[in-house]
Design an enzyme around this catalytic site. Structure first.
Site, short mmCIF file in Angstrom:
data_model
loop_
_atom_site.label_atom_id
_atom_site.label_comp_id
_atom_site.label_asym_id
_atom_site.label_seq_id
_atom_site.Cartn_x
_atom_site.Cartn_y
_atom_site.Cartn_z
N ARG A 67 -43.66 16.23 -65.79
CA ARG A 67 -43.06 17.48 -65.33
C ARG A 67 -44.12 18.56 -65.13
O ARG A 67 -44.11 19.29 -64.13
CB ARG A 67 -41.99 17.92 -66.33
N ILE A 116 -38.89 9.74 -75.12
CA ILE A 116 -38.78 10.41 -73.83
C ILE A 116 -37.82 11.59 -73.99
O ILE A 116 -37.07 11.65 -74.96
CB ILE A 116 -38.30 9.46 -72.70
N ASP A 117 -37.87 12.52 -73.06
CA ASP A 117 -37.07 13.74 -73.18
C ASP A 117 -35.57 13.44 -73.15
O ASP A 117 -35.13 12.41 -72.62
CB ASP A 117 -37.41 14.71 -72.05
N LYS A 118 -34.80 14.38 -73.67
CA LYS A 118 -33.35 14.26 -73.72
C LYS A 118 -32.75 13.92 -72.36
O LYS A 118 -31.89 13.05 -72.24
CB LYS A 118 -32.75 15.58 -74.24
#
Length: 347
Positions: free
Chosen positions: A260, A157-159
């Site tokens: 997103r 998953i993203d930062k």
């Protein structure tokens, strides 16, 4: 993607394995599968292929085989291989990990904000995988990336996204989990705060997700499928706050920045998502008091408001259905409470 081709890191989907498929020609003579694959996969060694076959990363007609299996005309071969173009060394580091569950085969971690999942350009230390490597080596000092690529990481998953990740502790478990991600049988639900009052209480977004044609660090939605990869997101409204909406998003596919990009595509950019314009006031009034309120909300949750709340999968050994849920982190919980109080009628 061709057998020997690898996409840049940023193009990789959340699942970090790619699938290659082969169908054996009618004129093919019997040959050991490891030898046959070595001739067709660039850079593959016989030893590595044998390890992959033993772990279950290679199937023939839907079933696992042994290294000495001899291919025959009509066989359909599927190979799962880790996509790691940077080959960045994972340096073990004693980092705090919020381990939700762990046994001999898997571990489930609740990732905090501002933590990169695995090393790459500009982020060689302090990543979640640095901490996982240290943790696993304490349990088994002999474990290496050769036998357990990327220390069992099968998705990411993203930062700035918080929430649940599952990692494998054996190569066999990694193969089993990777197949579940490819077959879309892993349950993944996210909570997102988005700009705008959504018209529908629930819906499904179907649009390819791929690299933006002008801004190469961003991604975009391609509803006609002319670029990118097939992507499906199901959403449901949880609570409305007039100018923003709290929604549940269920991933059917796992593409980079999928939620997103999909939410922006339907006009509901994620709150404080600076890469996609969500760090500006997109809905609401022009009054100074409101602007100050939103800026306070940005300060309270200084990241994209996205949390991986639920993760469900089949245990690779026991075959038991596993289900995990973690609450909203403090920053998203507090900003949600702030919006709730803001729209609450006086008196």
């Amino acid at each position: 993607m061709d057998a020997g081709e690898q996409a840049p890191y940023e193009d990789q989907p959340e699942e970090l394995y790619e699938r290659r498929t082969f169908t054996i020609d009618s004129g093919q003579e019997p040959m050991r599968i490891d030898k046959w694959l070595q001739q067709r996969i660039e850079g593959a060694t016989r030893n590595k292929l044998q390890q992959s076959i033993e772990a279950g990363f290679v199937t023939v007609n839907g079933f696992g085989v042994k290294n000495n299996y001899k291919i025959k005309p009509g066989d359909h071969i599927v190979v799962l291989s880790f996509t790691n173009p940077e080959h960045t060394e994972v340096k073990p580091e004693p980092l705090p990990l919020d381990i939700v569950y762990e046994d001999a085969a898997v571990m489930v971690i609740n990732k905090p904000p501002n933590m990169v999942v695995h090393p790459g350009i500009g982020n060689y230390t302090g990543t979640l995988l640095n901490g996982v490597a240290y943790h696993l080596l304490e349990q088994n000092p002999g474990i290496t990336e050769e036998e357990l690529p990327r220390y069992g990481l099968v998705h990411r998953i993203d930062k700035n996204t918080t929430g649940l990740l599952v990692l494998a502790k054996t190569a066999e478990a990694a193969a089993h989990l990777a197949k579940q991600f490819f077959n879309h049988t892993v349950e993944r639900k996210y909570i997102a705060l988005v700009w705008g009052d959504m018209e529908q209480n629930e819906g499904t977004i179907v649009a390819h997700v791929g690299r933006h044609q002008r801004f190469r660090k961003m991604f975009d939605a391609y509803p006609e499928g002319e670029h990118g990869k097939h992507a499906i997101t199901h959403y449901k409204v949880i609570e409305r706050f007039n100018y923003v909406t709290l929604v549940e998003c269920r991933l059917e596919t796992g593409r980079t920045h999928q939620i997103r990009v999909h939410m922006k595509y339907i006009g509901h950019t994620l709150f404080n998502d600076w890469e996609y314009g969500g760090d500006k006031i997109l809905k609401g009034t022009i009054y100074t008091k409101y602007r100050q309120f939103v800026e306070n909300c940005f300060a309270l949750c200084p990241r994209v408001a996205l949390h991986a709340e639920i993760l469900g999968f089949q245990h690779p050994v026991t075959k038991e259905s596993m289900f995990f849920q973690v609450p909203l982190p403090d920053d998203m919980r507090l900003v949600t409470e702030k919006w709730r109080a803001y729209i609450k009628p006086v008196g």
